[in-house]
Design a protein around this motif. Structure first.
Motif, short mmCIF file in Angstrom:
data_model
loop_
_atom_site.label_atom_id
_atom_site.label_comp_id
_atom_site.label_asym_id
_atom_site.label_seq_id
_atom_site.Cartn_x
_atom_site.Cartn_y
_atom_site.Cartn_z
N ALA A 74 0.81 -1.21 0.00
CA ALA A 74 0.00 0.00 0.00
C ALA A 74 0.84 1.27 0.00
CB ALA A 74 -0.94 0.00 1.21
N ASP A 75 2.17 1.12 0.10
CA ASP A 75 3.04 2.29 -0.02
C ASP A 75 4.40 1.85 -0.53
OD1 ASP A 75 4.97 1.75 2.19
OD2 ASP A 75 3.27 2.15 3.50
N GLY A 76 5.22 2.83 -0.92
CA GLY A 76 6.49 2.52 -1.54
C GLY A 76 7.47 1.81 -0.63
N ARG A 77 7.49 2.16 0.64
CA ARG A 77 8.43 1.53 1.56
C ARG A 77 8.12 0.04 1.73
NH1 ARG A 77 11.64 4.47 3.84
NH2 ARG A 77 10.26 6.28 3.79
N GLU A 78 6.83 -0.25 1.84
CA GLU A 78 6.40 -1.65 1.95
C GLU A 78 6.75 -2.41 0.67
OE1 GLU A 78 2.31 -4.22 2.93
OE2 GLU A 78 2.18 -2.10 2.35
N ALA A 79 6.61 -1.73 -0.48
CA ALA A 79 6.95 -2.37 -1.76
C ALA A 79 8.43 -2.73 -1.83
CB ALA A 79 6.57 -1.44 -2.92
N VAL A 80 9.28 -1.82 -1.39
CA VAL A 80 10.73 -2.08 -1.41
C VAL A 80 11.06 -3.29 -0.55
CG1 VAL A 80 12.99 -1.17 -0.73
CG2 VAL A 80 11.35 0.32 -1.89
N GLU A 81 10.50 -3.34 0.65
CA GLU A 81 10.80 -4.44 1.57
C GLU A 81 10.28 -5.77 1.04
OE1 GLU A 81 8.99 -3.13 5.17
OE2 GLU A 81 10.51 -1.60 5.59
N LYS A 82 9.04 -5.78 0.55
CA LYS A 82 8.44 -7.04 0.13
C LYS A 82 9.05 -7.58 -1.17
CE LYS A 82 3.92 -6.91 2.40
NZ LYS A 82 2.45 -6.95 2.19
N THR A 83 9.40 -6.70 -2.10
CA THR A 83 9.97 -7.19 -3.35
C THR A 83 11.35 -7.82 -3.12
OG1 THR A 83 10.78 -4.94 -3.85
CG2 THR A 83 8.70 -5.64 -4.88
N ARG A 84 12.06 -7.35 -2.11
CA ARG A 84 13.35 -7.96 -1.79
C ARG A 84 13.16 -9.39 -1.28
NH1 ARG A 84 16.78 -3.05 1.19
NH2 ARG A 84 16.92 -1.72 -0.68
N GLN A 85 12.06 -9.61 -0.58
CA GLN A 85 11.77 -10.94 -0.05
C GLN A 85 11.17 -11.86 -1.11
OE1 GLN A 85 9.08 -10.07 3.14
NE2 GLN A 85 10.57 -8.92 4.34
N LEU A 86 10.23 -11.32 -1.90
CA LEU A 86 9.46 -12.15 -2.82
C LEU A 86 10.12 -12.35 -4.19
CD1 LEU A 86 5.95 -10.64 -1.99
CD2 LEU A 86 6.84 -12.86 -1.26
N LYS A 87 10.97 -11.40 -4.59
CA LYS A 87 11.67 -11.48 -5.88
C LYS A 87 10.71 -11.76 -7.05
CE LYS A 87 15.83 -13.20 -3.56
NZ LYS A 87 16.29 -11.85 -3.26
N PRO A 88 9.75 -10.88 -7.29
CA PRO A 88 8.80 -11.08 -8.39
C PRO A 88 9.45 -10.88 -9.75
CG PRO A 88 8.50 -8.92 -7.43
CD PRO A 88 9.51 -9.62 -6.57
N ASP A 89 8.78 -11.35 -10.79
CA ASP A 89 9.27 -11.17 -12.16
C ASP A 89 8.96 -9.77 -12.68
OD1 ASP A 89 10.17 -13.93 -12.50
OD2 ASP A 89 8.03 -14.43 -12.46
N VAL A 90 7.76 -9.29 -12.37
CA VAL A 90 7.32 -7.96 -12.82
C VAL A 90 6.73 -7.22 -11.62
CG1 VAL A 90 5.71 -6.68 -14.30
CG2 VAL A 90 6.85 -8.73 -15.18
#
Length: 235
Positions: free
Chosen positions: A37-53
């Protein structure tokens, strides 16, 4: 069996985010592996989840989509990021390109173009609508033209200072900034003083105006701008 395409979606408007996720999840072979729901959460979660897009809205609180894109790509340059926004202003387009995003999609076009845009990024191609493509072409052809007097954000600000400007412009106190960034209150106050001096600003209202003009914070759009992304029926 081919692995599914894993997509991460970040948008601070829950209804819009659910609409985007619904469109993407309906596509065979695609899964939405996470949301923010915000950019900071996105940064943290994408590092963990490693999505393709990664699909990022620009105008998110705490950390905007542009700064989130910069931080995500600084950590992992191979991530493919699609920026979702309500504006195609030349200034914003230039900042998106500088940030390293591979796609740019207007929310008003999302219902018809979102799947096509994600498909392009999944195939390691870029996606820009005709208006954005024209801006890119004009920028290439006019490469020797003088730069505009005001650029966004100011190159004199560090990434950390841009984060602090956004938080202050959103009305957070020095103590709240310190908590959000895991700093001491004294350090947060020092950053605030340095930023105000560096930018030659003398009030919070002037800081807010600077942040808006330089695309660090975004004025909320009317709900109608996001209408194409709202699901026909929300369960």
């Amino acid at each position: 069996m081919t692995n599914p395409l894993r997509i991460f979606v970040a948008d601070d408007h829950e209804v819009v985010r659910r609409g985007v996720c619904s469109l993407l999840a309906a596509h065979p072979g695609w899964v939405v592996c996470g949301e923010a729901a915000d950019g900071r959460e996105a940064v943290e979660k994408t590092r963990q989840l490693k999505p393709d897009v990664i699909v990022l809205d620009i105008g998110m609180p705490n950390l905007n989509g542009l700064e989130a894109a910069r931080q995500i790509l600084r950590h992992e340059a191979s991530h493919r990021i699609l920026i979702l926004t309500i504006t195609d202003s030349e200034q914003v387009v230039q900042e998106v390109l500088k940030a390293g995003a591979k796609g740019y999609l207007l929310k008003s076009d999302a219902a018809k173009d979102l799947v096509t845009a994600v498909e392009a990024l999944a195939q390691h191609r870029t996606f820009f609508n005709s208006r954005v493509g024209q801006i890119i072409l004009e920028g290439f052809l006019g490469g020797n033209a003088p730069a505009p007097k005001e650029s966004a954000p100011s190159p004199s600000l560090t990434a950390r200072e841009r984060e602090i400007v956004q938080l202050l412009a959103e009305g957070k106190s020095s103590k709240e900034v310190a908590v959000a960034l895991n700093l001491s209150v004294k350090t947060a106050e020092t950053h605030r003083s340095n930023i105000m001096r560096k930018l030659d600003l003398h009030s919070v209202s002037a800081l807010v105006l600077y942040a808006i003009r330089n695309n660090i914070v975004h004025v909320p759009a009317p709900y109608a701008e996001n209408a194409s992304l709202v699901p026909a029926k929300v369960a």
